[in-house]
Design a protein around this motif. Structure first.
Motif, PDB file in Angstrom:
ATOM      1  N   SER A 197      37.016  34.508  35.728  1.00 55.78           N
ATOM      2  CA  SER A 197      37.747  35.661  35.220  1.00 55.78           C
ATOM      3  C   SER A 197      37.052  36.261  33.998  1.00 55.78           C
ATOM      4  O   SER A 197      36.499  35.533  33.177  1.00 55.78           O
ATOM      5  CB  SER A 197      39.174  35.248  34.846  1.00 55.78           C
ATOM      6  OG  SER A 197      39.825  36.292  34.164  1.00 55.78           O
ATOM      7  N   ASN A 211      34.426  32.404  41.352  1.00 55.27           N
ATOM      8  CA  ASN A 211      34.596  33.618  40.546  1.00 55.27           C
ATOM      9  C   ASN A 211      35.252  33.247  39.226  1.00 55.27           C
ATOM     10  O   ASN A 211      36.311  32.619  39.209  1.00 55.27           O
ATOM     11  CB  ASN A 211      35.473  34.639  41.274  1.00 55.27           C
ATOM     12  CG  ASN A 211      34.800  35.219  42.496  1.00 55.27           C
ATOM     13  OD1 ASN A 211      33.572  35.207  42.607  1.00 55.27           O
ATOM     14  ND2 ASN A 211      35.591  35.718  43.431  1.00 55.27           N
ATOM     15  N   THR A 227      34.241  40.473  37.041  1.00 54.68           N
ATOM     16  CA  THR A 227      34.246  39.054  37.321  1.00 54.68           C
ATOM     17  C   THR A 227      32.816  38.538  37.464  1.00 54.68           C
ATOM     18  O   THR A 227      31.981  39.149  38.107  1.00 54.68           O
ATOM     19  CB  THR A 227      35.032  38.789  38.614  1.00 54.68           C
ATOM     20  OG1 THR A 227      36.370  39.225  38.429  1.00 54.68           O
ATOM     21  CG2 THR A 227      35.036  37.307  38.955  1.00 54.68           C
ATOM     22  N   THR A 228      32.552  37.376  36.859  1.00 50.64           N
ATOM     23  CA  THR A 228      31.263  36.718  36.998  1.00 50.64           C
ATOM     24  C   THR A 228      31.318  35.755  38.165  1.00 50.64           C
ATOM     25  O   THR A 228      32.277  35.003  38.318  1.00 50.64           O
ATOM     26  CB  THR A 228      30.908  35.949  35.710  1.00 50.64           C
ATOM     27  OG1 THR A 228      30.772  36.879  34.640  1.00 50.64           O
ATOM     28  CG2 THR A 228      29.605  35.187  35.874  1.00 50.64           C
ATOM     29  N   ARG A 229      30.282  35.764  38.982  1.00 55.86           N
ATOM     30  CA  ARG A 229      30.216  34.864  40.132  1.00 55.86           C
ATOM     31  C   ARG A 229      29.149  33.802  39.874  1.00 55.86           C
ATOM     32  O   ARG A 229      28.023  34.117  39.515  1.00 55.86           O
ATOM     33  CB  ARG A 229      29.898  35.661  41.397  1.00 55.86           C
ATOM     34  CG  ARG A 229      29.899  34.831  42.677  1.00 55.86           C
ATOM     35  CD  ARG A 229      29.933  35.745  43.889  1.00 55.86           C
ATOM     36  NE  ARG A 229      31.240  36.383  44.010  1.00 55.86           N
ATOM     37  CZ  ARG A 229      31.456  37.504  44.679  1.00 55.86           C
ATOM     38  NH1 ARG A 229      30.472  38.133  45.263  1.00 55.86           N
ATOM     39  NH2 ARG A 229      32.674  38.005  44.766  1.00 55.86           N
ATOM     40  N   GLU A 284      38.940  32.146  38.675  1.00 55.40           N
ATOM     41  CA  GLU A 284      39.868  32.867  39.533  1.00 55.40           C
ATOM     42  C   GLU A 284      39.965  32.223  40.915  1.00 55.40           C
ATOM     43  O   GLU A 284      41.056  32.036  41.447  1.00 55.40           O
ATOM     44  CB  GLU A 284      39.415  34.318  39.686  1.00 55.40           C
ATOM     45  CG  GLU A 284      39.748  35.206  38.503  1.00 55.40           C
ATOM     46  CD  GLU A 284      41.232  35.455  38.362  1.00 55.40           C
ATOM     47  OE1 GLU A 284      41.959  35.345  39.357  1.00 55.40           O
ATOM     48  OE2 GLU A 284      41.663  35.744  37.238  1.00 55.40           O
ATOM     49  N   ASN A 327      39.715  41.224  38.419  1.00 57.77           N
ATOM     50  CA  ASN A 327      38.318  41.492  38.763  1.00 57.77           C
ATOM     51  C   ASN A 327      37.930  42.880  38.243  1.00 57.77           C
ATOM     52  O   ASN A 327      38.644  43.477  37.433  1.00 57.77           O
ATOM     53  CB  ASN A 327      38.109  41.369  40.274  1.00 57.77           C
ATOM     54  CG  ASN A 327      39.018  42.288  41.080  1.00 57.77           C
ATOM     55  OD1 ASN A 327      39.504  43.299  40.578  1.00 57.77           O
ATOM     56  ND2 ASN A 327      39.244  41.948  42.339  1.00 57.77           N
TER      57      ASN A 327
END
Length: 244
Positions: A75, A73, A4-6, A24, A136
């Motif tokens: 997806s 977050n 997952t990219t934040r 997400e 994630n």
């Protein structure tokens, strides 16, 4: 992308929403205000995003940068609409087989189910927008990469997805111990959707009342139930057995 990219910052999250990214979860600082926040809030009014209002300490842990009170977050996978998922399955050479996950919350169970679903030729997995396990890094790892191969659809309510599938003459079966019918006695060689429930509560009552069939696995030991990912595998492989 394997996890997952934040992203952080109000403007960055707004741009992610406007560009159609699969988000997400969004974390927003309690008591946040200002014109830019109001712009973000307008995007969130339809209730389609999973939003948590948290203390600033939580955001500080999630991001080391200037988060401006908002962290999200994104997806690692793209989601398909229910309409396109059904259309794609109907145009395929195999009999449609869908999997609906009603309130599944454990990411490792989710990943294991995705992996088994891919091995069994499942047409697509349908999950609920809110209250479901996120996709994630743990999900990706447990699925052994299958998360990138099985179409996944997010809907507002699983019950609506049940009704939608039934309009296409897809037989919906709920996996539950609240029945006398065993999965081995049902005809699975037809367009099919299997509903697996929450780890603790099982399939919700509203869905149990709406499905075409309910089925269980025979239990010969003293423990009352199986892990949901194991039970799902048993159900799916009975479908495979009947269709071979």
């Amino acid at each position: 992308m394997n996890e997952t990219t934040r992203i952080f910052g109000i403007r960055a999250v707004i741009e992610a929403i406007e560009s159609g990214k699969s988000i997400e979860k969004i974390f927003i600082q309690k008591g946040l205000s200002g014109s830019l926040f109001q712009e973000l809030n307008r995007h969130l009014k339809d209730g389609s995003y999973n939003v948590s209002y948290v203390p600033i300490e939580k955001l500080n842990k999630l991001s080391k940068g200037n988060h401006q009170g908002v962290v999200a977050n994104i997806s690692p996978v793209s989601f398909i609409s229910l309409e396109k998922l059904v259309e794609k399955a109907q145009n395929a050479s195999t009999i449609p087989l869908f999997l609906l996950l009603d309130g599944l919350t454990d990411v490792r169970n989710f990943g294991a189910i995705i992996r088994t679903a891919e091995c069994c030729g499942v047409s697509g997995i349908i999950i609920q927008e809110k209250g479901s396990a996120p996709i994630n890094a743990d999900t990706v790892k447990t699925s052994a990469g299958a998360v990138f191969k099985v179409p996944i659809c997010k809907v507002n309510h699983i019950l609506d997805a049940v009704y939608h599938l039934q309009t296409y003459d897809i037989n919906v079966i709920a996996a539950t111990e609240k029945t006398y019918d065993v999965i081995y006695d049902l005809n699975l060689n037809q367009p099919l959707a299997i509903v697996m429930g929450n780890e603790a509560k099982g399939v919700s009552n509203s869905i149990l009342k709406s499905v075409n069939n309910k089925a269980k696995l025979p239990m010969l030991g003293s423990i009352a139930s199986l892990n949901v990912s194991v039970a799902c595998g048993a159900f799916l492989y009975e479908v495979v057995r009947q269709r071979l």
